[in-house]
Design an enzyme around this catalytic site. Structure first.
Site, PDB file in Angstrom:
ATOM      1  N   ASP A  53      -4.246  35.359  15.555  1.00 37.84           N
ATOM      2  CA  ASP A  53      -3.111  34.571  15.043  1.00 37.84           C
ATOM      3  C   ASP A  53      -1.765  35.190  15.429  1.00 37.84           C
ATOM      4  O   ASP A  53      -0.829  34.489  15.796  1.00 37.84           O
ATOM      5  CB  ASP A  53      -3.187  34.436  13.515  1.00 37.84           C
ATOM      6  CG  ASP A  53      -4.207  33.398  13.076  1.00 37.84           C
ATOM      7  OD1 ASP A  53      -4.527  32.498  13.878  1.00 37.84           O
ATOM      8  OD2 ASP A  53      -4.681  33.489  11.926  1.00 37.84           O
ATOM      9  N   LYS A  73     -11.889  33.118   6.447  1.00 39.16           N
ATOM     10  CA  LYS A  73     -11.273  34.142   7.306  1.00 39.16           C
ATOM     11  C   LYS A  73     -11.362  35.569   6.732  1.00 39.16           C
ATOM     12  O   LYS A  73     -11.471  36.530   7.486  1.00 39.16           O
ATOM     13  CB  LYS A  73      -9.806  33.807   7.556  1.00 39.16           C
ATOM     14  CG  LYS A  73      -9.608  32.675   8.553  1.00 39.16           C
ATOM     15  CD  LYS A  73      -8.133  32.301   8.598  1.00 39.16           C
ATOM     16  CE  LYS A  73      -7.702  31.998  10.009  1.00 39.16           C
ATOM     17  NZ  LYS A  73      -6.263  31.794  10.137  1.00 39.16           N
TER      18      LYS A  73
END
Ligand code: ATR
Length: 277
Positions: A107, A70
Site C-alpha cells: 500500500d 489484512k
C-alpha cells in the site's frame, strides 16, 4: 514432464464483490497474453487459515488480501516483510513452492508511486505533510512518507488516541494535531493526504477547513469514488497540484502481479479505464 499448470491468483475479502482487483488483474492478464486467472473469493474470518493453506494445493501462486483480513493474515504468514511488520498488516501474499506463505504490504509503495506519477515535481524533503486519518491506510502512508524523507508529519484523527498510537510507533517526526485544530496547520503543509473515508460516496464530507492551502502544495485523497472529491476540487481552486486515489489502488497491485505471473505490468490510461469499467 514440464509443469504446465496455469497460475491462479485472486483477492480474499469479506465481502469482496466491490473489489476492483479482478477487473484490474484480468486486464493485465489479457494485455500481456498470460494464461492465468484472478478471481474474487469471499472468505469468512473463521475459514481464512484453512483456505490459505489449501489454495496452493489447487494451483494458486498467491492472493491479495483485503478488509477485514489484512491484520489477521499476519498471524498466519510464515515470512513477513519489514514494511508489512511496520504497518501491522499485509495485502499481498505469495505462496512459495516450499509451502511457506510470504506476506508483504504494497500500500505504501502504491501510494508513493501514485504520488510521484501524479505530482512529479513533489519533493519529499520540501516541508511538512498533513495526514488526515489514523487507520490502516494511514499507517501505510506515514511509513512511506517517512521513508521518502518527509521532515515532519502533522497527523490528525477524529479519535485522537489512534493518532497518538501512530506517533508512538513511528516516532517524533510525527506530530499529533487535534481533529478540530487540523485546519490551523494546513498553511504549513506542502502535502495534504486524506486517508479517512470522508468524502466517499455515501459518507459525510471532510470538513477540515482548507482555506490555508498554499498553491504550491500537493493534495491527494485515498478516496477514489468519486474520483474528484470535494477536497481535490477545493485544492484545484486553490491552485494546488492534485492526485486522485485510483492510482494508489492500481500501483499497489503491481508487485503482486509481477511475482505471480512473471511480468511487471505498466499502469497507464488503459489500466485506469479497465479498473473503472
Ligand atoms: P482504513 O484501513 O481505510 O484506514 P480504518 O482503519 O477503518 O480504515 O480507518 C478509517 C479512518 O477514517 C479513521 O481515521 C477514522 O477515524 P476514527 O479513527 O476516528 O474512526 C476515519 N473516519 C471514518 N469516519 C469518520 C468520520 N465520520 N469523521 C471523521 N473521521 C472518520
Amino acid at each position: 514432464m514440464t509443469n504446465t499448470r496455469i497460475p491462479l491468483a485472486g483477492v480474499i475479502g469479506h465481502p469482496v464483490a466491490h473489489s476492483k482487483s479482478p477487473r484490474l488483474h484480468g486486464h493485465w492478464l489479457k494485455t500481456y497474453g498470460i494464461a492465468g486467472h484472478y478471481v474474487p473469493m469471499d472468505v469468512a474470518p473463521q475459514d481464512l487459515e484453512t483456505v490459505l493453506r489449501t489454495l496452493p494445493k489447487a494451483g494458486f501462486v498467491g492472493v491479495n488480501v483485503t478488509v477485514p483480513h489484512k491484520e489477521a493474515v499476519m498471524a498466519i504468514a510464515d515470512q513477513i516483510t519489514d514494511r508489512a511488520t511496520l504497518i501491522g498488516a499485509a495485502n499481498t501474499l505469495i505462496f512459495r513452492e516450499d509451502g511457506k506463505i510470504h506476506a508483504d504490504n504494497t500500500d505504501g509503495y502504491g501510494f508513493m508511486e501514485n504520488l510521484h506519477s501524479g505530482a512529479p515535481d513533489w519533493d519529499a524533503k520540501a516541508g511538512p505533510a498533513l495526514v488526515l486519518g489514523a487507520g490502516g491506510a494511514s499507517r501505510a502512508v506515514i511509513s512511506a512518507l517517512l521513508e521518502a524523507g518527509v521532515p515532519e508529519i502533522f497527523l490528525s484523527n477524529r479519535t485522537r488516541v489512534r493518532a497518538d498510537k501512530l506517533r508512538d510507533d513511528f516516532g517524533k517526526r510525527v506530530q499529533v494535531i487535534d481533529w478540530v485544530q487540523a485546519g490551523n496547520v494546513v498553511e504549513d503543509a506542502d502535502l495534504v493526504v486524506n486517508t479517512t473515508s470522508l468524502g466517499m460516496v455515501g459518507n459525510s464530507e471532510l470538513r477540515v477547513p482548507m482555506d490555508g492551502l498554499k498553491p504550491s502544495a500537493v493534495v491527494t485523497d485515498l478516496v477514489y469514488a468519486p474520483l474528484k472529491t470535494k477536497l481535490l476540487l477545493t485544492a484545484e481552486e486553490a491552485g494546488c497540484t492534485t492526485v486522485d486515489g485510483l492510482g494508489m489502488l492500481l500501483h499497489q497491485a503491481v508487485p503482486g502481479f509481477e511475482r505471480w505471473f512473471g511480468e511487471r505490468p505498466v499502469v497507464d490510461s488503459a489500466t485506469r479505464a479497465a479498473a473503472l469499467r
